[in-house]
Each structure stands twice: as C-alpha cells, then as structure tokens.
Design an enzyme around this catalytic site. Structure first.
Site, PDB file in Angstrom:
ATOM      1  N   ASP A 107      -4.908  -1.165   4.650  1.00  0.00           N
ATOM      2  CA  ASP A 107      -4.697   0.025   3.815  1.00  0.00           C
ATOM      3  C   ASP A 107      -5.606   1.178   4.267  1.00  0.00           C
ATOM      4  OD1 ASP A 107      -2.680  -0.030   1.937  1.00  0.00           O
ATOM      5  OD2 ASP A 107      -3.854  -1.101   0.422  1.00  0.00           O
ATOM      6  N   LYS A 110       6.874  -4.517  -0.133  1.00  0.00           N
ATOM      7  CA  LYS A 110       6.036  -4.763   1.047  1.00  0.00           C
ATOM      8  C   LYS A 110       6.314  -6.168   1.602  1.00  0.00           C
ATOM      9  CE  LYS A 110       2.607  -1.466  -0.561  1.00  0.00           C
ATOM     10  NZ  LYS A 110       1.386  -1.210  -1.346  1.00  0.00           N
ATOM     11  N   GLN A 149      -3.483  -4.430  -4.233  1.00  0.00           N
ATOM     12  CA  GLN A 149      -2.677  -3.363  -4.824  1.00  0.00           C
ATOM     13  C   GLN A 149      -3.469  -2.640  -5.924  1.00  0.00           C
ATOM     14  OE1 GLN A 149       0.521  -2.465  -3.732  1.00  0.00           O
ATOM     15  NE2 GLN A 149       0.318  -0.737  -5.124  1.00  0.00           N
TER      16      GLN A 149
END
Ligand code: NAD
Length: 290
Positions: A119, A52, A96
């Site tokens: 997200d 990412k 994460q």
C-alpha cells in the site's frame, strides 16, 4: 470530452500482469501472493477487499483474506501483522483502513515490514517516494499517474490543483506530480478544508484532482474550459431506486463539469479500479524484489 476509462485501463494492466505471472509459473516458480487483513464488518471495506482478492484470482496471484472481529485488540492485530511479516510465502499485504477506533492506525502501519508494504503507507516507503528513490507508491496516486500516462495527458508545466491533503491520496499525489518524472513536472497547489476562496484557485487549474470525500462538491462554475478532471471521491449516497439503497458518488458534479472538461474520470469506473490494478502491480514488484 474524453472519458478516462479506469475500468478498461485497469483490465489492460491486469492482463499484462497475468502474462507476467504465467511466465513465472511456466518456469515452475510459485506465484506472487497478496494477503489482506480486514478488521470489522464495514460494508464498503468488505467490498474493496473482496474486489482486491478477486483481482488476485484473475491475474493468477495467490491471495489470503484474514477477516478479524471488530473487537480484535491492537495487540492481536499486531501479532497477525508480525506473522505476515515473517511468512515467506506472502510477498505483500495490506491492512484495510479505516480500522476500528480502539486501534491506533499509525502504530499498525509502522508494524508492517516496508518490503511487504504494497500500500506504500509505511514512513519508509513514503520517505523513499518523496525522495524519488525506489518505493511502493500508494496505489491510488500511482493509478492516477498511470491513467494520465496511458491517455498521454500532458502534465509538464501545468497548473494542477489537488483538493485534499490525506496521507493516502492528496499528499502523495501532490508530491508525485511536482516531481521530475514522466507524469509530473507540474506546478502543484494543495487545497484543503482551511483553503479560502477555493473557486478562484480551481478556476486557474489545468488539471484538478478532487480527493476530499464530499459528494459532487466540484461544480461546473468552479472550473475553466478544457480542464482535466480526476475524481477520486467515493461516497455512498442514499438512492431508493437502487437495490442496495445507495449509489456511489464522486467528488465532482459530473453533469456540470464534464461538458467543460477535455478529460474526466467517471465514478464508478475511474480511479477506483485503477487503485486495485496498481496494488496488484506493487505486489508483483514486491515478489520480484524478494
Ligand atoms: P480524508 O477524509 O482523509 O481527507 C479529506 C481531505 O479533504 C482532507 O485533507 C481535508 O482537508 C480536505 N477537505 C475536506 N473538506 C474540504 C473542503 N470543503 N474543501 C477543500 N478540502 C477539503 O479522505 P481520503 O482518504 O483522501 O479520501 C478522499 C475521498 O477519496 C473519499 O471519498 C474516499 O472514499 C475516496 N478514496 C477513493 C479511493 C479510490 O480508490 N477511488 C481511494 C482512497 C480514497
């Protein structure tokens, strides 16, 4: 059989984003900035976060990687999130998953400012997505929509079976595909661990999204001819012939399913890179909204 090439498509999306960023910078404005928080030393998570960050660099975004010890307390992590929420230089950030067992994932997700929740996991964004209001769509389902759209795979009126009901893949995917949208208007069945006689259900499917996390679970005898296959699964399977000692396997048994498919995503190189590209797209969206 046509391969739905997520790697190639994600490269195209990233090039489009890079053009946008170049325009922003040419006006003398600062670039969009994504931060990622990683707690602990999970190998797979580290790989995802690193790719990412690399994508940010490639596109011209700013990026910050915050690596915290496995022993980080929930309160310490919440304090980091509070800092990111307040930091005017950060447009969006992700935490994460999975988090270490002693940290309540839901509490952490709830602490993220919905306007920076690229997200799309916060209940505000999930609710807005379900109600067809502007929202950050979770990157994996968003990437699947984009891939189907760019390959012009028809979904309207089709029978779609989504295997898996997780909050980050299966559930949002099933909602999105049933909505009135360019890639949508489908009749969606959600299958899960308690589903009985799954084969009789998948056999009826025009499109199958496999997101259950069991390596090579969906086999050729479970699908009909001409099916479209989206393989979300990523499982590390021991493989002594690889330098790393493992290979990545999808939820689909490619050898037996691909010959019966009209379109199929490979693993790796399918949904994975699309997920990262759409996270980048969400970051630009967050930047533009601020
Ligand atoms: P999860 O473990 O949260 O959920 C799995 C789901 O599968 C559950 O809803 C469960 O009910 C269902 N399930 C389990 N066994 C089943 C069975 N025998 N039959 C039918 N359904 C069954 O998983 P997740 O977070 O949604 O991830 C699924 C897979 O996708 C994993 O391999 C994960 O690594 C991968 N993943 C990939 C990406 C990507 O970018 N490619 C992103 C997220 C997740």
């Amino acid at each position: 059989m046509i391969l739905l090439d997520g790697k190639l498509t994600s490269e195209q999306i990233k090039e489009e984003l890079a053009t946008e960023v170049a325009k922003i910078k040419s006006k003398g404005k600062r670039a969009p900035h994504l931060a990622a928080v990683l707690v602990g030393l999970d190998g797979a998570s580290l790989t995802y976060v690193n790719s990412k960050v690399k994508s940010c660099e490639k596109i011209g975004f700013g990026s910050t990687l915050i690596q915290l010890e496995e022993s980080t307390t929930e309160a310490e992590l919440l304090a980091v999130i509070d800092g990111l929420n307040k930091n005017a230089e950060i447009d969006g950030f992700i935490v994460q998953l999975p988090l270490p067992k002693h940290i309540d994932e839901q509490k952490v997700i709830m602490a993220i400012d919905p306007d920076k929740d690229v997200d799309g996991f916060h209940p505000t964004n999930f609710g807005r997505m379900a109600l067809e209001l502007p929202a950050f769509i979770p990157a994996t389902p968003y990437g699947i929509l984009e891939l189907l759209e760019r390959y012009q795979v028809e979904t309207s009126g089709k029978n779609i079976v989504v295997i898996g009901r997780s909050h980050i893949v299966g559930r949002p995917m099933s909602i999105l595909l049933s909505q009135k949208r360019t890639v949508g208007d489908a009749t969606v069945t959600v299958a899960h661990s308690r589903t009985k006689d799954l084969k009789s259900i998948t056999k009826q499917a025009d499109i199958i999204v496999a997101a259950l996390g069991i390596a090579e679970f969906l086999t050729g005898d479970m699908v009909k001819d001409g099916v479209v296959i989206i393989d979300v699964g990523i499982t590390r399977v021991q493989d002594a012939t690889k330098k790393s000692g493992f290979r990545l396997a999808g939820d689909v048994h490619f050898e037996s399913v691909a010959p019966k498919s009209s379109y199929i995503t490979p693993v790796p190189g399918g949904v994975g890179p699309m997920t990262i590209a759409m996270l980048m797209k969400n970051t630009l969206l967050a930047y533009n909204r601020r």
